[in-house]
Design a protein around this motif. Structure first.
Motif, mmCIF file in Angstrom:
data_model
loop_
_atom_site.group_PDB
_atom_site.id
_atom_site.type_symbol
_atom_site.label_atom_id
_atom_site.label_comp_id
_atom_site.label_asym_id
_atom_site.label_seq_id
_atom_site.Cartn_x
_atom_site.Cartn_y
_atom_site.Cartn_z
ATOM 1 N N ALA A 32 -1.166 11.774 -0.746
ATOM 2 C CA ALA A 32 -1.003 10.305 -1.165
ATOM 3 C C ALA A 32 0.122 9.701 -0.333
ATOM 4 O O ALA A 32 0.299 8.630 -0.280
ATOM 5 C CB ALA A 32 -0.625 10.635 -2.671
ATOM 6 N N ASP A 33 0.948 10.800 0.341
ATOM 7 C CA ASP A 33 1.799 10.335 1.057
ATOM 8 C C ASP A 33 1.610 9.888 2.718
ATOM 9 O O ASP A 33 1.168 10.742 3.242
ATOM 10 C CB ASP A 33 3.174 11.360 1.208
ATOM 11 N N PRO A 34 1.792 8.670 2.981
ATOM 12 C CA PRO A 34 1.038 8.378 4.568
ATOM 13 C C PRO A 34 1.598 8.976 5.591
ATOM 14 O O PRO A 34 1.217 8.985 6.585
ATOM 15 C CB PRO A 34 1.340 6.826 4.309
ATOM 16 N N GLU B 29 0.909 -1.271 -0.025
ATOM 17 C CA GLU B 29 0.037 0.153 -0.089
ATOM 18 C C GLU B 29 0.757 1.291 0.177
ATOM 19 O O GLU B 29 0.338 2.074 -0.735
ATOM 20 C CB GLU B 29 -0.922 -0.098 1.423
ATOM 21 N N PHE B 30 1.991 1.200 0.887
ATOM 22 C CA PHE B 30 2.956 2.453 0.646
ATOM 23 C C PHE B 30 3.357 2.564 -0.471
ATOM 24 O O PHE B 30 3.622 3.739 -0.989
ATOM 25 C CB PHE B 30 3.768 2.408 1.964
ATOM 26 N N ALA C 277 1.413 6.989 -6.770
ATOM 27 C CA ALA C 277 0.492 8.002 -6.963
ATOM 28 C C ALA C 277 1.180 9.394 -6.597
ATOM 29 O O ALA C 277 0.577 10.239 -7.555
ATOM 30 C CB ALA C 277 -0.718 7.663 -6.079
ATOM 31 N N ALA C 278 1.533 9.385 -5.574
ATOM 32 C CA ALA C 278 2.346 10.707 -5.343
ATOM 33 C C ALA C 278 3.121 11.249 -6.427
ATOM 34 O O ALA C 278 3.063 12.416 -6.788
ATOM 35 C CB ALA C 278 3.077 10.607 -3.871
ATOM 36 N N LYS D 74 -3.125 3.293 5.702
ATOM 37 C CA LYS D 74 -3.422 4.860 5.786
ATOM 38 C C LYS D 74 -4.138 5.017 7.480
ATOM 39 O O LYS D 74 -3.228 6.258 7.957
ATOM 40 C CB LYS D 74 -4.954 5.354 5.234
ATOM 41 N N LYS E 131 2.195 1.831 -3.431
ATOM 42 C CA LYS E 131 1.024 2.423 -4.277
ATOM 43 C C LYS E 131 0.978 3.761 -4.137
ATOM 44 O O LYS E 131 0.660 4.524 -5.037
ATOM 45 C CB LYS E 131 -0.162 1.653 -4.178
ATOM 46 N N MET E 132 0.947 4.070 -2.793
ATOM 47 C CA MET E 132 0.731 5.537 -2.467
ATOM 48 C C MET E 132 1.992 6.396 -3.133
ATOM 49 O O MET E 132 1.925 7.667 -3.421
ATOM 50 C CB MET E 132 0.675 5.815 -0.779
ATOM 51 N N LYS E 133 3.104 5.845 -3.021
ATOM 52 C CA LYS E 133 4.289 6.616 -3.517
ATOM 53 C C LYS E 133 4.129 6.851 -4.833
ATOM 54 O O LYS E 133 4.485 7.931 -5.377
ATOM 55 C CB LYS E 133 5.590 5.870 -3.102
ATOM 56 N N HIS F 90 -7.871 11.344 7.058
ATOM 57 C CA HIS F 90 -8.227 9.970 6.754
ATOM 58 C C HIS F 90 -8.635 9.136 7.723
ATOM 59 O O HIS F 90 -9.213 7.876 7.606
ATOM 60 C CB HIS F 90 -7.190 9.274 5.906
#
Length: 692
Positions: free
Chosen positions: A181-183, A139-140, A146-147, A222, A142-144, A191
């Motif tokens: 997008a960055d956790p 998940e992290f 996306a960021a 998240k 994927k977030m990176k 969130h």
């Protein structure tokens, strides 16, 4: 602290090391008539401790004297006979370092594995702990991604808009999108809503450690990121309070495996060097890790491979036969990756022919014949420069070692001989024909190199440089070389020969070796009797001193000679570290100077002048930290610091000094005797302590 900024005194102490010449043992003059030709008494014990350990601890000289120096040395040559359970208890905090390589890489996935699983949508492991680790890291990731995509889009938008105002608005929007997008950048309320209000946080703190651990594992990525951001540093410590070392490292790994493996690797190495009673094994492990150097940042694989390299390849063979160690390093995935041999394929191998036929030049990552390992094997690992080999021999040896590769590099990385990549046919190495025979060819070459007289001399010279002097006497090297050859490369025999040679005990080589940064840091901690609760600041200190652990990029390793380590700037940095260490300003490392000195060390009777009392204390510290007196120039420089009233006043404020009446006299009582700490720092940074 004022003495950290006193460049005149610190510079004066450091300059003595720079300008004081080191008399090479190979140029030892004949002793004057009636002068001892060998170190004797306690000086002999201290010399052995300075060379065969990472430096004596308080009480070590007396303990070795009581045991007998010869018996102590023989015991160090047999590390299995030494109880090191106290060290094992300390190392229990680094549970990941006890996993074998396959289990380590399975529990803490490599970033390459996470990327593939994220892109392919692979199922998560069934084990709940591993499921949490893999799930969070995916998940992290994927977030990176996306960021980065958001940032790239914002950048393109800004580039096509000439309006400064529009660019500013776009930058603001990109920042907001990035944070979303960055956790680790978001505010928790964005969130997680009311879930982590203060009362909910307090509720989690009240949970038993095991329940708290399971609750965190059940969080979504998240949610976990928001939970982290909602806590103060003190609360973060409370979160892991009472958890086992394994639970702590699992929570750390949720944010990425690199947050566990590399820090545990370096910290456990320092803890072992500081506390192990098997000191000769630790010193020889350091020697061979440097000789067979691998670089931790070579690739994303190396951090995963080095724990097993040190634990299973280097340390078990550190005091054994050189050929066994040479074979073990040749098959080590850490070495195969570092020197690229795992990618090497023979030009006439089955794989090469298949690639030529089907035009697939990237099969299994092979890139043709690679000579890196062959070259370093002969130049740095065995024969040495001028060892009688040619470039043609390098090419032939490279062909011999084609096929020495790695099975499942990101899912266990175990050694595997891959016949389809091996160059077929006979090879000729240094005039000797090596009959085509697959993996056996490599073993023949390793045996030939390990038993060569050139190798015996090269290894013996390097050992003598490490243990005796920067320019060791040829007679000593010759004696060690003969012992190497006659014993089949048995390191115990070679070291015993050195130990029993008169050149090792020559007065001229005593304190003639300048410590490397690792030797300096570890010996300072050992000499001061410090308790290390957190070794990470010591790891960072080595980075600043120019010798990061596993951080030498080139295969030659760090230099054992003094030249790279004695610049004025480097020595001032060492002095500053010594002062910070002695003042208990290194987080997680503490020395109790009151306990170290005892009540007599703190007493300043009314009838004795303060100058004399300070001198008495300073001499006691000399004996405790160095085991022998320092030179008059060093002593004068140390005492000069404490003639300054403002220095004493600042030190008192720094260390919370309080006056106390005791038995008609007056002594200075401190949480950590500031005066002793200041003196100890200057002595640990002195020229005498920099030498071993």
């Amino acid at each position: 602290m004022r003495f950290l900024l006193d460049g005149i005194v610190v510079g004066a102490v450091c300059s003595m090391l720079v300008v004081q010449p080191v008399l090479a043992a190979g140029a030892v003059p004949m002793p004057a008539k009636g002068k001892a030709t060998e170190i004797q008494g306690d000086e002999r014990v201290l010399h052995a401790l300075n060379r065969f350990t990472f430096g004596p601890r308080p009480g070590d000289v007396a303990a070795v004297r009581s045991m007998g120096l010869e018996r102590w040395f023989e015991r160090q040559l047999d590390p299995a006979s030494i109880d090191d359970s106290a060290l094992d208890a300390r190392l229990a905090a680094f549970s990941a370092m006890r996993l074998d390589q396959v289990d380590l890489m399975h529990r803490f996935p490599n970033p390459a594995v996470i990327r593939v699983m994220a892109r392919q949508g692979d199922p998560l492991p069934m084990d709940p702990v591993e499921r949490a680790i893999y799930g969070d890291q995916i998940e992290f990731y994927k977030m990176k991604v996306a960021a980065k995509s958001n940032a790239d889009s914002a950048g393109k938008k800004m580039a096509t808009d000439d309006s400064m105002e529009a660019q500013a608005n776009a930058a603001s929007q990109a920042k907001a999108e990035n944070e979303g997008a960055d956790p680790l950048a978001v505010a928790p309320e964005q969130h997680v809503g009311a879930l982590y209000a203060q009362d909910a946080t307090d509720k989690m703190m009240d949970m038993p450690p095991d329940v708290r651990f399971q609750a965190i594992l059940r969080m979504q990525p998240k949610e976990l990121a928001g939970f982290r951001r909602s806590l103060s540093k003190r609360e973060l410590l409370q979160v892991v309070s009472g958890m086992t070392p394994e639970q702590k490292e699992i929570l750390l790994a949720l944010g990425g495996s690199n947050r566990v493996i590399a820090p545990e690797l370096t910290q456990s190495r320092l803890v072992r060097d500081i506390y192990s009673d098997r000191q000769l094994e630790a010193v020889m492990t350091d020697f061979w890790l440097n000789h067979f150097n691998v670089y931790v940042k070579k690739s994303q694989l190396e951090p995963d491979l080095i724990p097993a390299y040190e634990r299973e390849v280097i340390r078990p063979n550190a005091l054994g036969r050189f050929e066994d160690l040479l074979v073990a390093t040749a098959k080590s995935p850490a070495m195969l990756v570092y020197l690229d041999n795992w990618r090497s394929a023979g030009p006439d191998s089955a794989q090469a022919r298949r690639r030529a036929k089907f035009g697939d030049a990237s099969k299994n990552g092979a890139e043709g014949l690679n000579e890196n390992y062959a070259r370093e094997l002969m130049e740095l690992h065995t024969l040495g420069v001028g060892g009688g080999y040619t470039q043609a021999d390098v090419t032939q040896v490279a062909k011999v070692f084609t096929g020495w590769g790695i099975e499942k590099p990101y899912l266990g990385a175990t050694y595997s001989f891959q016949a389809n990549r091996h160059q077929p046919g006979d090879k000729t190495v240094m005039g000797k024909t090596i009959r085509g025979g697959g993996e056996e060819e490599g073993l023949q070459v390793l045996h030939m190199l390990a038993t060569s007289p050139a190798t015996a001399k090269f290894i013996s010279t390097k050992l003598a440089v490490r243990f005796v002097s920067d320019d060791p006497p040829p007679a000593l090297v010759d004696r060690m070389s003969k012992a190497f050859l006659s014993s089949g490369g048995d390191m115990k025999v070679v070291l015993r020969t050195m130990f029993r040679s008169p050149e090792f005990w020559s007065p001229e080589v005593d304190r003639a070796k300048v410590k490397t940064p690792l030797e300096f840091v570890v010996s300072a901690v050992r000499a001061s009797g410090a308790e290390v609760k957190n070794a990470q600041p010591l790891v960072q200190a080595l980075d600043k001193l120019g010798m990061p652990l596993y951080g030498m990029q080139t295969p030659n390793g760090y230099d054992w000679k003094k030249e790279p380590w004695v610049s004025t700037g480097a020595l001032v940095s060492r002095m500053n570290f010594a002062l910070v260490l002695s003042a208990n300003k290194v987080n997680g490392v503490r020395t109790d100077w009151v306990a170290m000195l005892g009540s007599g060390g703190l007493a300043v009777p009314v009838s004795v002048s303060s100058e004399t009392a300070e001198a008495v204390k300073e001499r006691k510290l000399e004996d405790m930290l160095l085991g022998e007196p320092v030179g008059e120039r060093t002593r004068a420089a140390v005492l000069a610091q404490f003639d300054d009233a403002s220095m004493k006043e600042n030190a008192a404020k720094e260390f919370d000094l309080r006056g106390d009446e005791v038995g008609g006299g007056r002594r200075v009582q401190a949480q950590g005797d500031a005066q002793a700490a200041g003196m100890a720092g200057l002595l640990l940074g002195s020229p005498e302590f920099q030498r071993r």
